[in-house]
Design a protein around this motif. Structure first.
Motif, PDB file in Angstrom:
ATOM      1  N   ARG A  65       0.926  -1.097   0.021  1.00 18.00           N
ATOM      2  CA  ARG A  65       0.031  -0.021   0.023  1.00 18.00           C
ATOM      3  C   ARG A  65       0.756   1.192   0.051  1.00 18.00           C
ATOM      4  N   TRP A  66       1.931   1.163   0.787  1.00 18.11           N
ATOM      5  CA  TRP A  66       2.935   2.420   0.893  1.00 18.11           C
ATOM      6  C   TRP A  66       3.348   2.517  -0.409  1.00 18.11           C
ATOM      7  N   ALA A  67       3.925   1.471  -1.181  1.00 15.19           N
ATOM      8  CA  ALA A  67       4.608   1.704  -2.477  1.00 15.19           C
ATOM      9  C   ALA A  67       3.639   2.179  -3.498  1.00 15.19           C
ATOM     10  N   GLU A  68       2.426   1.594  -3.528  1.00 19.25           N
ATOM     11  CA  GLU A  68       1.346   1.889  -4.709  1.00 19.25           C
ATOM     12  C   GLU A  68       1.075   3.304  -4.325  1.00 19.25           C
ATOM     13  N   ALA A 124      14.309   2.454   3.631  1.00 17.50           N
ATOM     14  CA  ALA A 124      13.266   1.436   3.737  1.00 17.50           C
ATOM     15  C   ALA A 124      12.271   1.531   2.563  1.00 17.50           C
ATOM     16  N   PHE A 125      11.965   2.830   2.089  1.00 14.29           N
ATOM     17  CA  PHE A 125      11.067   2.800   0.836  1.00 14.29           C
ATOM     18  C   PHE A 125      11.616   2.181  -0.423  1.00 14.29           C
ATOM     19  N   ALA A 146      10.837  -1.377  -5.033  1.00 11.71           N
ATOM     20  CA  ALA A 146      11.349  -2.341  -6.103  1.00 11.71           C
ATOM     21  C   ALA A 146      10.748  -3.557  -6.179  1.00 11.71           C
ATOM     22  N   ALA A 147      10.130  -3.970  -5.182  1.00 13.53           N
ATOM     23  CA  ALA A 147       9.257  -5.138  -5.165  1.00 13.53           C
ATOM     24  C   ALA A 147       8.089  -5.032  -6.097  1.00 13.53           C
ATOM     25  N   LEU A 148       7.459  -3.703  -6.413  1.00 19.71           N
ATOM     26  CA  LEU A 148       6.606  -3.471  -7.164  1.00 19.71           C
ATOM     27  C   LEU A 148       6.707  -3.530  -8.709  1.00 19.71           C
ATOM     28  N   ALA A 149       8.000  -3.782  -9.105  1.00 23.89           N
ATOM     29  CA  ALA A 149       8.456  -3.918 -10.529  1.00 23.89           C
ATOM     30  C   ALA A 149       7.641  -4.757 -11.375  1.00 23.89           C
ATOM     31  N   TRP A 206       0.165   9.716  -4.534  1.00 20.92           N
ATOM     32  CA  TRP A 206      -0.842  10.094  -3.553  1.00 20.92           C
ATOM     33  C   TRP A 206      -0.045  10.836  -2.314  1.00 20.92           C
ATOM     34  N   VAL A 207       0.818   9.799  -1.922  1.00 23.44           N
ATOM     35  CA  VAL A 207       1.789  10.259  -0.736  1.00 23.44           C
ATOM     36  C   VAL A 207       2.860   9.339  -0.646  1.00 23.44           C
TER      37      VAL A 207
END
Length: 419
Positions: free
Chosen positions: A56-59, A80-81, A86-89, A65-66
């Protein structure tokens, strides 16, 4: 040749196979595939933080959005971000698999450095087998949290501290800006190393650079938000201090209860004295860290060699952070792998006891989380007892570490052989 003769002849070949790199890499793959499977299928949602929070943070950031840590305060340091994004690749639907593959890849890099490319020494072979066993005992949490990203950085940083302190400083500093705990290992290297000024200077310069990029991105004071976020936590139920209140619930107290904090997404203790205990953890931790610093400095000033000081110093630092911690999340146990592996590389005989104790702590952690975590949430006596034993083992580790540091400053030993 008889069947007995054939078996006798094959036994040495099997032992040689187990002592080689091929067996270690096969075991590495099996352990990581098994842990990945558990993360994806086991009860208790072991990958819940990854797929339910990190994603959710990555999206939110990708969609504009934020950006946590920049547009708003965050519980983690800013780097940490990076792995979370990166895992959202490969898209949200493959986020869990990408995360597990990323952690496995980082572990593989650390594992390859641990066993090296030259002749495999007995100490490094022992340390490698222990780490694989530790991961299996710790279970899915060994891969399923942000801490799993930092463990390889910490392990390689410690392994390189003797010969390549600059690289060690960079790795440990990066790890600390993903999750704070490797900063304790960096402090241990600064104390134990003769090139401490160089190590500290690189760490400070790199930290300034990371902060500068954060400020340029618009973080402002949010770059330090993780300090405030951690300070505002209550007493989490897995924290060693929490066992006193959990036993009150077991005894039938109506004044103590477990509640879920939606602000920081954790289960915490509510009851007389719980908030005061949570507030006291920070000064207690500071005193504990200072005491360990003094023990380390004493050992170094009295001529203790690097390999005798750094492993117990790093381990004792981490145990203090775990014992005097209001959070006590199960993934914290993963931290212990780095100093124990280093200790088994330098002084395997001396580190046999902490290695066994740490393995037991890992096993108790997996029993509690994730499979039967619900029993702890209702303060089942058996699981409160397990948590109490786990806290007791951490105390034993602390006593061992303090004793080892005191002894290191009490007599001179020859430097251990290079491994």
């Amino acid at each position: 040749m008889t069947d007995g003769g054939t078996a006798a002849a094959s036994a040495p070949r099997f032992r040689r196979f187990l002592g080689g790199r091929a067996a270690l890499w096969i075991a590495f793959v099996l352990v990581h595939v098994g842990l990945a499977w558990l993360n994806l299928t086991a009860q208790g949602l072991p990958l819940g933080d990854v797929t339910g929070v990190y994603l959710r943070w990555a999206e939110n950031a990708v969609h504009g959005w934020v950006r946590v840590g920049i547009d708003m305060p965050w519980v983690y340091p800013i780097l940490a971000f990076a792995p979370m994004t990166a895992a959202l690749a490969f898209g949200a639907e493959w986020y869990a698999q990408a995360w597990l593959a990323m952690v496995a890849l980082l572990d593989a890099v650390a594992f390859s450095i641990l066993i090296g490319s030259a002749r495999l020494s007995r100490t490094r072979r022992t340390a490698a087998w222990w780490w694989l066993g530790f991961l299996a005992l710790l279970g899915p949490i060994a891969l399923g949290r942000i801490d799993a990203i930092t463990v390889p950085f910490a392990m390689v940083g410690l392994l390189m501290a003797a010969g390549r302190p600059r690289v060690a400083s960079v790795l440990l500093t990066i790890g600390a800006w993903v999750k704070v705990w490797p900063a304790a290992l960096l402090a241990a290297v600064v104390i134990a190393s003769r090139r401490r000024r160089e190590v500290a200077s690189i760490a400070i310069a790199l930290s300034i650079g990371i902060l500068g990029v954060s400020l340029f991105a618009g973080a402002g004071l949010n770059a330090f938000g993780f300090v405030e976020e951690q300070a505002g936590r209550g007493l989490q139920i897995e924290a060693p201090l929490a066992v006193a209140w959990l036993w009150q619930i077991v005894a039938g107290s109506e004044d103590v209860r477990i509640h879920y904090s939606r602000d920081i997404l954790t289960f915490q203790i509510q009851g007389p004295g719980a908030d005061a205990a949570a507030a006291l953890t920070t000064p207690v931790m500071a005193v504990g860290v200072l005491a360990v610093v003094l023990l380390g400095v004493r050992a170094v000033r009295r001529g203790a060699v690097f390999g005798r000081v750094l492993p117990p110093l790093a381990l004792t630092f981490l145990v203090v952070l775990m014992l005097a911690n209001k959070v006590g999340s199960p993934q914290f146990v993963a931290w212990l792998a780095a100093p124990v592996v280093l200790g088994l590389v330098y002084r395997p005989g001396r580190f046999a006891v902490p290695a066994l104790i740490t393995a037991a702590i890992a096993l108790f952690t997996q029993v509690i989380y994730p499979y039967w975590y619900g029993w702890l949430l209702v303060a089942d006596p058996a699981f409160v007892f397990l948590l109490t034993v786990k806290a007791g083992l951490l105390v034993v580790l602390l006593v061992w570490g303090v004793r080892a540091l005191w002894q290191a400053g009490s007599r001179r030993d020859p430097a251990p052989p290079t491994t």
